[in-house]
Design a protein around this motif. Structure first.
Motif, short mmCIF file in Angstrom:
data_model
loop_
_atom_site.label_atom_id
_atom_site.label_comp_id
_atom_site.label_asym_id
_atom_site.label_seq_id
_atom_site.Cartn_x
_atom_site.Cartn_y
_atom_site.Cartn_z
N UNK A 16 0.46 13.26 10.19
CA UNK A 16 -0.69 12.87 11.00
C UNK A 16 -1.08 11.41 10.77
N UNK A 17 -0.79 10.91 9.56
CA UNK A 17 -1.11 9.51 9.24
C UNK A 17 -0.04 8.55 9.73
N UNK A 18 1.15 9.07 9.94
CA UNK A 18 2.27 8.18 10.26
C UNK A 18 2.23 7.66 11.68
N UNK A 19 1.90 8.51 12.64
CA UNK A 19 2.07 8.12 14.02
C UNK A 19 0.74 7.78 14.67
N UNK A 20 0.54 6.50 14.91
CA UNK A 20 -0.63 6.03 15.63
C UNK A 20 -0.23 5.71 17.05
N UNK A 21 -0.94 6.24 18.02
CA UNK A 21 -0.65 5.95 19.41
C UNK A 21 -1.91 5.34 20.04
N UNK A 22 -1.84 4.08 20.47
CA UNK A 22 -3.02 3.43 21.08
C UNK A 22 -3.38 4.07 22.41
N UNK A 49 0.36 2.45 10.61
CA UNK A 49 1.60 1.90 11.13
C UNK A 49 1.41 1.61 12.62
N UNK A 50 1.62 0.35 13.02
CA UNK A 50 1.54 0.01 14.43
C UNK A 50 2.89 0.26 15.10
N UNK A 51 2.89 0.60 16.39
CA UNK A 51 4.14 0.94 17.07
C UNK A 51 4.90 -0.26 17.59
N UNK A 52 4.66 -1.43 17.03
CA UNK A 52 5.31 -2.64 17.55
C UNK A 52 5.32 -3.72 16.48
N UNK A 53 6.13 -4.76 16.73
CA UNK A 53 6.14 -5.95 15.88
C UNK A 53 7.10 -5.91 14.71
N UNK A 54 7.62 -4.74 14.37
CA UNK A 54 8.47 -4.60 13.19
C UNK A 54 9.94 -4.75 13.51
N UNK A 55 10.77 -4.24 12.59
CA UNK A 55 12.21 -4.39 12.72
C UNK A 55 12.93 -3.09 12.40
N UNK A 56 13.64 -2.58 13.38
CA UNK A 56 14.62 -1.51 13.21
C UNK A 56 15.90 -2.02 13.85
N UNK A 57 17.03 -1.57 13.36
CA UNK A 57 18.25 -2.09 13.96
C UNK A 57 19.48 -1.27 13.63
N UNK A 58 20.58 -1.72 14.15
CA UNK A 58 21.89 -1.12 13.90
C UNK A 58 22.85 -2.23 13.48
N UNK A 59 23.80 -1.87 12.65
CA UNK A 59 24.80 -2.85 12.21
C UNK A 59 24.26 -3.91 11.29
N UNK A 60 23.16 -3.61 10.60
CA UNK A 60 22.54 -4.63 9.74
C UNK A 60 22.16 -4.05 8.38
#
Length: 280
Positions: free
Chosen positions: A274-280, A69-80
């Protein structure tokens, strides 16, 4: 580099600069435009030819061995968030006990939110879950072929024209229950690749789009499937936000909370933190 993402405005806005060779030192992209249900299955198939994909956060438990999982480029939101709709006058959750519910996918955040909500609010649980194409769900509920439907996207605004009633807004429920944003779409990349470099290229593409908001317009509308320009802009404004540049602590907390709750209900395999959080 082979990449797959949807033709939706938020994805084309995010990847416009990279797709058009505007990011220094980034490799040329070979792009496949595909619905997220397709990319979910491709990533989990074990033999996908793709290097980078947009998938649902709900699909992560099946793909994290091969993809990070990359820490950017995706979509999280509120009210949707997704809605649960019925054709009847009863809008209390008990009305769903033992009933048939149509969903557009069983590997989506919408589906996980529905099952988590139902586990708390529907006595005895729902009956059959029927997967059907998104555009068929509201007519099927209206015509009595199904008891309730789980809908997403523009259905939030069009369901009254089908004579349907909203039983619950699952996004509002999730936000009030957890205080967290809704994890929708994730960007993943093969673990064998240079993940820090890919992260920087995506973040640079996001930054370029924000600094030059008119530049992606033609590319966005080319793939927007006859969507009105104002609707496309509203779509981008809703789904491309601070979480797109960096998930941050609250983004990771939202993802972890969703997947852990779903695992406790037996909806997804348990994830290795450990697999979920990748930090560059």
């Amino acid at each position: 580099m082979k990449i797959a993402f949807s033709p939706c405005p938020n994805d084309t806005f995010v990847f416009h600069a990279w797709a058009h060779g505007l990011i220094p030192n980034a490799p040329e992209l070979e792009i496949t435009y595909a619905d997220i249900d397709i990319t979910n299955r491709l990533a989990a198939s074990g033999d996908s030819p793709l290097d980078v994909l947009k998938v649902s956060y709900a699909a992560l438990p099946w793909v994290l061995e091969d993809y990070a999982l990359l820490p950017c480029g995706g979509a999280l939101g509120r009210g949707c968030g997704p809605l649960v709709l019925t054709a009847g006058t009863r809008t209390d959750a008990a009305a769903l006990s033992g009933k048939r519910v149509a969903v557009p996918s069983d590997r989506s955040t919408a589906y996980l939110l529905f099952r988590l909500w139902a586990a708390k609010h529907v006595p005895g649980g729902v009956g059959d879950i029927v997967i059907m194409p998104f555009h068929e769900i509201m007519p099927a509920v209206r015509d009595g072929h199904i008891d309730a439907g789980l809908v997403i996207h523009e259905a939030r605004f069009t369901y009254p024209s089908f004579g349907l009633s909203m039983m619950t807004d699952l996004g509002s429920w999730w936000e009030s229950d957890t205080g967290l944003p809704i994890p929708l779409g994730a960007i993943i990349a093969r673990r064998s690749l240079d993940l820090p470099a890919i992260t920087k290229w995506i973040q640079a593409s996001v930054a370029y789009a924000w600094a030059n908001p008119e530049a992606p317009r033609e590319y966005v509308m080319q793939h927007a499937q006859e969507m009105d320009a104002a609707v496309a802009k509203a779509h981008i404004d809703l789904y491309v936000n601070d979480f797109t540049a960096n998930l941050g602590d609250s983004g990771y907390e939202a993802i972890t909370t969703l997947l852990n709750r779903a695992a406790q209900e037996g909806l997804v395999p348990a994830i290795d933190p450990e697999l979920l959080k990748f930090q560059p």
